[in-house]
Design a protein around this motif. Structure first.
Motif, PDB file in Angstrom:
ATOM      1  N   GLN A 122       0.782  -1.249  -0.091  1.00 17.79           N
ATOM      2  CA  GLN A 122       0.058  -0.018   0.149  1.00 17.79           C
ATOM      3  C   GLN A 122       0.807   1.173  -0.098  1.00 17.79           C
ATOM      4  N   LEU A 123       2.164   1.125   0.340  1.00 19.73           N
ATOM      5  CA  LEU A 123       2.740   2.416   0.436  1.00 19.73           C
ATOM      6  C   LEU A 123       4.145   2.174  -0.425  1.00 19.73           C
ATOM      7  N   THR A 124       4.569   3.451  -0.951  1.00 18.29           N
ATOM      8  CA  THR A 124       5.691   3.427  -1.829  1.00 18.29           C
ATOM      9  C   THR A 124       6.920   3.758  -0.808  1.00 18.29           C
ATOM     10  N   ALA A 125       7.926   3.301  -1.135  1.00 15.93           N
ATOM     11  CA  ALA A 125       9.317   3.510  -0.364  1.00 15.93           C
ATOM     12  C   ALA A 125       9.277   4.980   0.242  1.00 15.93           C
ATOM     13  N   SER A 126       8.983   6.171  -0.438  1.00 13.06           N
ATOM     14  CA  SER A 126       8.978   7.365   0.163  1.00 13.06           C
ATOM     15  C   SER A 126       7.966   7.499   1.063  1.00 13.06           C
ATOM     16  N   GLU A 127       6.725   6.828   0.898  1.00 11.65           N
ATOM     17  CA  GLU A 127       5.790   6.937   1.891  1.00 11.65           C
ATOM     18  C   GLU A 127       6.282   5.981   3.144  1.00 11.65           C
ATOM     19  N   GLN A 128       6.735   4.981   3.148  1.00  9.09           N
ATOM     20  CA  GLN A 128       7.156   4.432   4.149  1.00  9.09           C
ATOM     21  C   GLN A 128       8.049   5.062   4.911  1.00  9.09           C
ATOM     22  N   GLN A 129       9.058   5.924   4.258  1.00  6.25           N
ATOM     23  CA  GLN A 129      10.012   6.837   4.996  1.00  6.25           C
ATOM     24  C   GLN A 129       9.229   7.895   5.924  1.00  6.25           C
ATOM     25  N   GLN A 130       8.085   8.341   5.262  1.00  8.51           N
ATOM     26  CA  GLN A 130       7.446   9.360   5.972  1.00  8.51           C
ATOM     27  C   GLN A 130       6.543   8.714   6.985  1.00  8.51           C
ATOM     28  N   LEU A 131       6.114   7.471   7.004  1.00 11.23           N
ATOM     29  CA  LEU A 131       5.564   7.014   8.159  1.00 11.23           C
ATOM     30  C   LEU A 131       6.473   6.735   9.235  1.00 11.23           C
ATOM     31  N   ALA A 132       7.525   6.280   8.938  1.00  9.79           N
ATOM     32  CA  ALA A 132       8.765   6.199   9.725  1.00  9.79           C
ATOM     33  C   ALA A 132       9.056   7.316  10.761  1.00  9.79           C
ATOM     34  N   ALA A 133       9.075   8.458   9.747  1.00  8.89           N
ATOM     35  CA  ALA A 133       9.413   9.664  10.741  1.00  8.89           C
ATOM     36  C   ALA A 133       7.925  10.272  11.527  1.00  8.89           C
ATOM     37  N   THR A 134       6.799   9.799  10.947  1.00  9.65           N
ATOM     38  CA  THR A 134       5.721  10.010  11.679  1.00  9.65           C
ATOM     39  C   THR A 134       5.338   9.434  13.046  1.00  9.65           C
ATOM     40  N   LEU A 135       5.963   8.028  12.973  1.00 12.36           N
ATOM     41  CA  LEU A 135       5.803   7.254  14.258  1.00 12.36           C
ATOM     42  C   LEU A 135       6.505   8.072  15.427  1.00 12.36           C
ATOM     43  N   GLN A 136       7.481   8.749  15.307  1.00 16.08           N
ATOM     44  CA  GLN A 136       7.857   9.538  16.662  1.00 16.08           C
ATOM     45  C   GLN A 136       6.799  10.534  16.968  1.00 16.08           C
ATOM     46  N   LEU A 137       6.207  10.941  16.056  1.00 18.83           N
ATOM     47  CA  LEU A 137       5.167  12.067  16.562  1.00 18.83           C
ATOM     48  C   LEU A 137       4.055  11.149  17.282  1.00 18.83           C
ATOM     49  N   ILE A 138       3.502  10.189  16.775  1.00 17.43           N
ATOM     50  CA  ILE A 138       2.363   9.480  17.166  1.00 17.43           C
ATOM     51  C   ILE A 138       2.853   8.750  18.593  1.00 17.43           C
ATOM     52  N   GLN A 139       4.145   8.441  18.675  1.00 17.26           N
ATOM     53  CA  GLN A 139       4.780   8.044  20.001  1.00 17.26           C
ATOM     54  C   GLN A 139       4.658   9.246  21.007  1.00 17.26           C
ATOM     55  N   ARG A 140       5.206  10.314  20.651  1.00 20.36           N
ATOM     56  CA  ARG A 140       4.893  11.469  21.607  1.00 20.36           C
ATOM     57  C   ARG A 140       3.318  11.621  21.778  1.00 20.36           C
ATOM     58  N   LEU A 141       2.578  11.766  21.187  1.00 17.38           N
ATOM     59  CA  LEU A 141       1.108  11.921  21.304  1.00 17.38           C
ATOM     60  C   LEU A 141       0.703  10.724  22.219  1.00 17.38           C
ATOM     61  N   ALA A 142       1.018   9.663  22.051  1.00 19.60           N
ATOM     62  CA  ALA A 142       0.547   8.292  22.984  1.00 19.60           C
ATOM     63  C   ALA A 142       1.253   8.466  24.417  1.00 19.60           C
ATOM     64  N   ASP A 143       2.363   9.236  24.492  1.00 15.27           N
ATOM     65  CA  ASP A 143       3.061   9.205  25.828  1.00 15.27           C
ATOM     66  C   ASP A 143       2.527  10.443  26.719  1.00 15.27           C
ATOM     67  N   TYR A 144       1.620  11.318  25.910  1.00 22.43           N
ATOM     68  CA  TYR A 144       1.058  12.507  26.581  1.00 22.43           C
ATOM     69  C   TYR A 144       0.170  12.273  27.693  1.00 22.43           C
TER      70      TYR A 144
END
Length: 144
Positions: A122-144
């Motif tokens: 479902q994701l291109t290599a570029s989108e996979q990289q975007q998702l990897a970067a976004t995971l850090q943001l999601i983890q910060r939100l989950a830890d709030y």
């Protein structure tokens, strides 16, 4: 997704998307899986290690009597076993049984296999990289 979404719309979209992903992951589980409270206890013990019923009750914000019932059900199902607490013989530490740990690992592997397939298809290599970067943001939100 529009990059200039108002925060309330962004929050709604994130909630909806995360919920849908969680439901899709649950579909990879076998029927007859554990209740939500049982899963929470099992995951806590898996993450934090053996614990007493009292400690689990505090951690899960439930009454000790309720936790005793949950733990007893999980012991009956063969997911948990008890052993004397080495620091206080009056207490019992509950832990995952080796058989259940194998089942847990197999269940996680099946879910992760599904997710790897989804990421690849479902994701291109570029989108996979975007998702990897976004995971850090999601983890910060989950830890709030």
């Amino acid at each position: 997704m529009n990059e200039s979404l108002p925060l309330n719309a962004l929050a709604a979209e994130l909630r909806i998307s995360a919920g849908k992903l969680v439901r899709r992951m649950r579909e990879q589980s076998r029927p007859g899986d554990f209740t939500t409270s049982q899963k929470s206890v099992l995951l806590r013990i898996d993450r934090d290690g053996p614990a007493t019923v009292s400690a689990l009750a505090r951690a899960e914000s439930v009454r000790p009597q309720s936790m005793r019932m949950t733990v007893a059900a999980l012991q009956t199902l063969g997911a948990l076993s008890g052993s004397p607490d080495p620091t206080d013989g009056r207490q019992t530490l509950v832990s995952l049984t080796p058989t259940f740990r194998k089942k847990l690992n197999a269940s996680r592997a099946a879910k992760e296999d599904w997710l790897v397939q989804a990421l690849q298809h479902q994701l291109t290599a570029s989108e996979q990289q975007q998702l990897a970067a976004t995971l850090q943001l999601i983890q910060r939100l989950a830890d709030y």
